[in-house]
Motif scaffolding. Structure first.
Motif, PDB file in Angstrom:
ATOM      1  N   CYS A   1     -40.092   8.946   6.878  1.00 33.38           N
ATOM      2  CA  CYS A   1     -38.712   8.585   7.214  1.00 33.38           C
ATOM      3  C   CYS A   1     -38.108   7.775   6.070  1.00 33.38           C
TER       4      CYS A   1
ATOM      5  N   GLY B   1     -35.335   6.376   6.273  1.00 29.88           N
ATOM      6  CA  GLY B   1     -34.573   5.282   6.869  1.00 29.88           C
ATOM      7  C   GLY B   1     -35.397   4.020   6.999  1.00 29.88           C
ATOM      8  N   CYS B   2     -36.511   4.111   7.696  1.00 29.60           N
ATOM      9  CA  CYS B   2     -37.311   2.911   7.976  1.00 29.60           C
ATOM     10  C   CYS B   2     -38.602   2.864   7.175  1.00 29.60           C
TER      11      CYS B   2
ATOM     12  N   ARG C   1     -41.304   4.569   7.662  1.00 25.04           N
ATOM     13  CA  ARG C   1     -42.513   4.875   8.409  1.00 25.04           C
ATOM     14  C   ARG C   1     -42.999   6.289   8.113  1.00 25.04           C
TER      15      ARG C   1
ATOM     16  N   CYS D   1     -36.587   9.770  11.066  1.00 28.71           N
ATOM     17  CA  CYS D   1     -37.344   9.798  12.313  1.00 28.71           C
ATOM     18  C   CYS D   1     -36.374   9.741  13.486  1.00 28.71           C
TER      19      CYS D   1
ATOM     20  N   CYS E   1     -34.269   6.541  13.733  1.00 25.24           N
ATOM     21  CA  CYS E   1     -33.267   6.406  12.674  1.00 25.24           C
ATOM     22  C   CYS E   1     -32.122   7.414  12.844  1.00 25.24           C
TER      23      CYS E   1
HETATM   24 ZN   LIG Z   1     -37.109   5.883  10.653  1.00 27.76          ZN
END
Ligand SMILES: [Zn+2]
Ligand SMILES: [Zn+2]
Length: 131
Positions: free
Chosen positions: A82, A84-85, A87, A122, A125
């Motif tokens: 991901c 975004g985060c 992970r 993900c 996100c």
């Molecule tokens: Zn994420």
């Protein structure tokens, strides 16, 4: 190929075998110190590099640019990363076809391992994205 390993390489390997997963160099260093080993961080990096060149361990770079090391095994994992985060979710299957492996070997290339990474957002996100 005969492999002669230094003590630090042996210590790194034994820890990675025990972990059965991936770890970054910093955490590996901390765990080695906890075991009473007196390696410096630079030695850990050198040892990891040598083991990588030897085809014993693999390096995975996460979306945050951090390197994770693990033993090369048949039941390796691919990841959904991901952006975004940061992970990583692991995939349970290997989508690489045997045909592709044979194609690489036909070029007289000795394959230690392969990687296949997916990048995106993900579930959590995706829900944070403004429409
Ligand atoms: Zn994420
Ligand atoms: Zn695979």
């Amino acid at each position: 190929m005969s492999v002669r390993r230094t003590n630090s390489q042996k210590q790194i390997l034994s820890l990675l075998k025990q972990l059965q997963g991936e770890i970054n160099a910093q955490d590996l260093y901390v765990k080695l110190r906890e075991r009473g080993e007196t390696l410096g961080l630079a030695t850990v990096y050198r040892g990891l590099k040598a083991l990588k060149l030897e085809g014993t361990i693999q390096e995975r770079v996460s979306p945050t640019g951090e390197s994770f090391y693990s033993l090369i095994s048949k039941d390796h994992q691919h990841h959904l990363n991901c952006v975004g985060c940061g992970r990583s979710l692991s995939l349970d299957i290997c989508p690489i076809e045997q045909q592709l492996i044979e194609l690489c070997q036909a070029k007289n290339f000795q394959i230690f391992y392969h990687t296949l990474e997916f990048f995106g957002l993900c579930h959590a996100c995706q829900n944070q994205q403004p429409n």
